[in-house]
Design a protein around this motif. Structure first.
Motif, PDB file in Angstrom:
ATOM      1  N   UNK A 128       0.947  -1.510  -0.172  1.00 31.96           N
ATOM      2  CA  UNK A 128       0.167  -0.028   0.120  1.00 31.96           C
ATOM      3  C   UNK A 128       0.933   1.448   0.481  1.00 31.96           C
ATOM      4  N   UNK A 129       2.109   1.077   1.321  1.00 33.60           N
ATOM      5  CA  UNK A 129       3.260   2.486   0.979  1.00 33.60           C
ATOM      6  C   UNK A 129       3.303   2.162  -0.836  1.00 33.60           C
ATOM      7  N   UNK A 130       4.189   1.083  -1.236  1.00 34.28           N
ATOM      8  CA  UNK A 130       4.352   1.706  -2.708  1.00 34.28           C
ATOM      9  C   UNK A 130       3.383   2.565  -4.067  1.00 34.28           C
ATOM     10  N   UNK A 131       2.175   1.564  -3.448  1.00 38.89           N
ATOM     11  CA  UNK A 131       1.432   2.099  -4.450  1.00 38.89           C
ATOM     12  C   UNK A 131       0.886   4.008  -4.129  1.00 38.89           C
ATOM     13  N   UNK A 132       0.389   3.771  -2.594  1.00 37.50           N
ATOM     14  CA  UNK A 132       0.187   5.368  -2.458  1.00 37.50           C
ATOM     15  C   UNK A 132       0.966   6.785  -2.444  1.00 37.50           C
ATOM     16  N   UNK A 133       2.281   6.240  -1.926  1.00 33.62           N
ATOM     17  CA  UNK A 133       4.079   6.607  -1.763  1.00 33.62           C
ATOM     18  C   UNK A 133       3.010   7.806  -1.111  1.00 33.62           C
ATOM     19  N   UNK A 134       3.053   7.895   0.159  1.00 32.89           N
ATOM     20  CA  UNK A 134       2.182   8.673   1.125  1.00 32.89           C
ATOM     21  C   UNK A 134       4.391   9.590   1.050  1.00 32.89           C
ATOM     22  N   UNK A 135       4.406  11.245   1.239  1.00 37.32           N
ATOM     23  CA  UNK A 135       5.073  11.744   1.427  1.00 37.32           C
ATOM     24  C   UNK A 135       5.689  11.445   3.403  1.00 37.32           C
ATOM     25  N   UNK A 136       4.791  11.729   3.892  1.00 36.95           N
ATOM     26  CA  UNK A 136       5.127  11.654   5.437  1.00 36.95           C
ATOM     27  C   UNK A 136       4.731  11.055   5.755  1.00 36.95           C
TER      28      UNK A 136
END
Length: 151
Positions: free
Chosen positions: A133-141
């Protein structure tokens, strides 16, 4: 900052999702905080697909929006209400009455914590489904990861 499993609100097949944050405990802390400032608590409807719960604590002088992570005992404060599907912004440091949350075992996050770039967030404990999910959504922080509307 090291994150515990469940920080994204996701789990994969066969994974156990982290425990739910004690919603009753969170509400009790909200009422105690409001009592300390002569304020009131306004419940926000549960937002579908969010990783957090939110309430409004209003006094005569100001209004704060309190976010409680659904799977980790952390809270954050914003100046603006959450808008479903929109990134959260305008985080503020915990007000003086936030110690009511700490007394109820919640960690009150500072703006400095929430502003951490993902490169400084330790995700080693997260499940593979969360990392996907992190790889997909790419949160900035950190704030984007903890308080999200990912579906």
């Amino acid at each position: 900052m090291r994150l515990d499993r469940g920080a994204t609100g996701f789990c994969g097949p066969g994974d156990n999702l982290a425990n739910e944050t004690g919603l009753t405990l969170f509400r009790s802390a909200c009422w105690e905080a409001a009592r300390r400032i002569g304020g009131r608590v306004g419940e926000s409807p549960a937002a579908r697909g969010s990783s957090f719960h939110s309430v409004t604590i209003t006094s005569q002088a100001e209004e704060h929006f309190v976010l409680c992570h659904a799977h980790s005992p952390v809270v954050a404060f914003t100046e603006l209400p959450p808008v479903p599907g929109q990134p959260l912004s305008r985080f503020v440091d915990p007000p003086p009455w936030a110690d009511a949350f700490e007394a109820a075992v919640f960690r009150c996050l500072q703006v400095e914590d929430l502003s951490l770039p993902m490169s400084k967030v330790d995700v080693a404990e997260l499940a593979e489904a969360e990392l996907a999910q992190i790889r997909y959504w790419r949160p900035q922080g950190l704030s984007d990861l903890l308080f999200n509307w990912w579906d």
